[in-house]
Scaffold this motif. Structure first.
Motif, short mmCIF file in Angstrom:
data_model
loop_
_atom_site.label_atom_id
_atom_site.label_comp_id
_atom_site.label_asym_id
_atom_site.label_seq_id
_atom_site.Cartn_x
_atom_site.Cartn_y
_atom_site.Cartn_z
N ALA A 1 0.83 -1.20 0.00
CA ALA A 1 0.00 0.00 0.00
C ALA A 1 0.86 1.26 0.00
O ALA A 1 0.44 2.29 -0.50
N TRP A 2 2.05 1.16 0.59
CA TRP A 2 2.95 2.30 0.62
C TRP A 2 4.38 1.84 0.84
O TRP A 2 4.63 0.69 1.21
N GLN A 3 5.30 2.74 0.61
CA GLN A 3 6.71 2.55 0.91
C GLN A 3 7.12 3.62 1.91
O GLN A 3 6.74 4.78 1.76
N GLU A 4 7.85 3.21 2.94
CA GLU A 4 8.38 4.19 3.88
C GLU A 4 9.50 4.97 3.19
O GLU A 4 10.45 4.37 2.67
N GLN A 5 9.36 6.28 3.15
CA GLN A 5 10.43 7.09 2.56
C GLN A 5 11.72 6.87 3.34
O GLN A 5 11.73 6.94 4.56
N ARG A 6 12.79 6.60 2.62
CA ARG A 6 14.07 6.27 3.25
C ARG A 6 15.00 7.47 3.19
O ARG A 6 15.19 8.06 2.13
N LEU B 1 17.15 4.98 7.22
CA LEU B 1 16.04 4.89 8.17
C LEU B 1 14.83 5.63 7.61
O LEU B 1 14.96 6.62 6.89
N PRO B 2 13.61 5.15 7.95
CA PRO B 2 12.41 5.85 7.48
C PRO B 2 12.36 7.28 8.03
O PRO B 2 12.69 7.54 9.19
N THR B 3 11.92 8.19 7.16
CA THR B 3 11.80 9.60 7.57
C THR B 3 10.50 9.87 8.31
O THR B 3 10.33 10.93 8.91
N GLY B 4 9.56 8.91 8.22
CA GLY B 4 8.23 9.13 8.78
C GLY B 4 7.20 9.44 7.71
O GLY B 4 6.00 9.41 7.97
N GLU B 5 7.66 9.73 6.48
CA GLU B 5 6.76 9.97 5.36
C GLU B 5 6.50 8.68 4.60
O GLU B 5 7.38 7.83 4.50
N LYS C 1 8.11 2.32 -5.10
CA LYS C 1 9.00 2.57 -6.22
C LYS C 1 9.65 1.26 -6.66
O LYS C 1 9.78 0.32 -5.87
N PRO C 2 10.09 1.19 -7.92
CA PRO C 2 10.78 -0.01 -8.38
C PRO C 2 12.14 -0.16 -7.69
O PRO C 2 12.72 0.82 -7.23
N GLY C 3 12.63 -1.41 -7.62
CA GLY C 3 13.91 -1.68 -6.98
C GLY C 3 15.07 -1.17 -7.80
O GLY C 3 14.88 -0.56 -8.85
N PRO C 4 16.29 -1.42 -7.35
CA PRO C 4 16.64 -2.23 -6.17
C PRO C 4 16.22 -1.56 -4.87
O PRO C 4 16.10 -0.34 -4.80
N TRP C 5 16.01 -2.41 -3.84
CA TRP C 5 15.46 -1.95 -2.59
C TRP C 5 16.36 -2.28 -1.40
O TRP C 5 17.01 -3.30 -1.36
N ASP C 6 16.33 -1.38 -0.46
CA ASP C 6 16.64 -1.67 0.95
C ASP C 6 15.63 -0.85 1.72
O ASP C 6 15.95 0.14 2.35
N ASP C 7 14.36 -1.27 1.60
CA ASP C 7 13.24 -0.41 1.97
C ASP C 7 12.17 -1.18 2.73
O ASP C 7 12.02 -2.39 2.58
N CYS C 8 11.41 -0.40 3.51
CA CYS C 8 10.30 -0.94 4.28
C CYS C 8 8.98 -0.57 3.59
O CYS C 8 8.80 0.57 3.15
N PHE C 9 8.09 -1.54 3.52
CA PHE C 9 6.80 -1.37 2.86
C PHE C 9 5.67 -1.71 3.82
O PHE C 9 5.83 -2.54 4.71
N GLY C 10 4.52 -1.08 3.59
CA GLY C 10 3.33 -1.37 4.38
C GLY C 10 2.34 -2.20 3.61
O GLY C 10 2.01 -1.90 2.46
N MET C 11 1.88 -3.29 4.23
CA MET C 11 0.88 -4.18 3.64
C MET C 11 -0.20 -4.41 4.70
O MET C 11 -0.15 -5.39 5.47
N PRO C 12 -1.19 -3.51 4.78
CA PRO C 12 -2.17 -3.56 5.88
C PRO C 12 -2.95 -4.86 5.97
O PRO C 12 -3.40 -5.24 7.05
N GLY C 13 -3.12 -5.56 4.84
CA GLY C 13 -3.83 -6.83 4.87
C GLY C 13 -2.96 -8.01 5.27
O GLY C 13 -3.42 -9.15 5.30
#
Length: 265
Positions: free
Chosen positions: A165-170, A175-179, A184-196
């Motif tokens: 549903a969203w990606q934590e802005q890095r 570290l996540p900024t809180g936004e 976004k497409p990878g490559p990733w070292d990122d946190c994502f939200g999946m409420p379900g």
């Protein structure tokens, strides 16, 4: 540290659990294919009592401030339990239960329990943190290193598919900024939200499809290394001890679970 490896078997699936090496899964083989990157630091390790990085190593419990060792300077990363030896509480051919007493540098007493259960087409891991003394914030997560390529003639690299549903802005400090931003497409070292609930599919074309699921709504995906891809279900985002604490109390433990289920292609 114990060198003992416990092997669970179900059908043609085989999982090795390493109590003495941080309570991690050392290997997962399906039909002879090894899904996890091999090596003392790899496999799949538990992230507890926190996940990912804590900014500058500091976290708060009410008005009290604690600092953890900066093992990923300038931050502290991935908890303390992966560095300790776990005890075997119970084992059968397809299930093992491990326990770990939280000790220094973590400032609060507590007991962590992991249950590994293997079937012919899935591995389920459950973890809990409980305390009989002081309440404290904590997180639970897992950090599997899935092999990017399973080998063999014409083997192709893994494909990762999920619909967060969203990606934590890095931030620049990872570290996540809180936004929250559009994924976004990878490559990733990122946190994502999946409420379900976490639901990520890894496909090795022509070989295997594996789904990583969890009732938790946070997942970190890390695919910046050539050898492996990490899909990490967890109970909160990085730095979550400060930004989204989950409190462990004598009356309420913290519990989480993840299941990896697979099918042949």
């Amino acid at each position: 540290m114990s060198d003992e490896e416990i092997t669970l078997t179900a059908g043609d699936a085989e999982a090795t659990v390493q109590p003495g090496n941080g309570g991690r899964v050392g290997g997962l083989r399906v039909g002879g294919l090894e899904l996890l990157r091999q090596g003392e630091r790899f496999g799949c390790f538990p992230m507890v009592p926190w996940c990912g990085r804590i900014r500058d190593g500091y976290f708060h419990n009410g008005a009290t401030v604690h600092r953890m060792p900066l093992n990923a300077a300038p931050n502290a990363i991935h908890g303390t339990a992966r560095d300790g030896a776990w005890k075997v509480a119970r084992r059968t051919a397809d299930e093992v239960v491990l326990t770990y007493e939280l000790v220094a540098p973590w400032p609060y007493p507590g007991l962590v329990t992991q249950v590994f259960a293997l079937t012919e087409d899935a591995l389920t891991i459950r973890m809990s943190v409980e305390t009989y003394d002081s309440s404290f914030p904590a997180q639970i997560g897992w950090h599997p290193w899935f092999n990017r390529n399973l080998g063999g003639p014409d083997a192709q690299d893994v494909r990762v598919a999920f619909d967060p549903a969203w990606q934590e802005q890095r931030g620049d400090d990872h570290l996540p900024t809180g936004e929250r931003v559009e994924p976004k497409p990878g490559p990733w070292d990122d946190c994502f939200g999946m409420p379900g609930g976490v639901d990520v599919t890894l496909t090795w074309p022509g070989q295997l499809e594996l789904k990583v699921t969890s009732p938790e709504k946070w997942v970190v995906v890390y695919d910046e290394q050539e050898a492996a891809v990490c899909v990490e279900p967890q109970t909160g985002p990085p730095n979550g001890l400060n930004t989204l604490p989950r409190l462990v109390t004598p009356l309420e433990p913290l519990e989480a679970a993840t299941t990896w289920s697979w099918s042949r292609l």
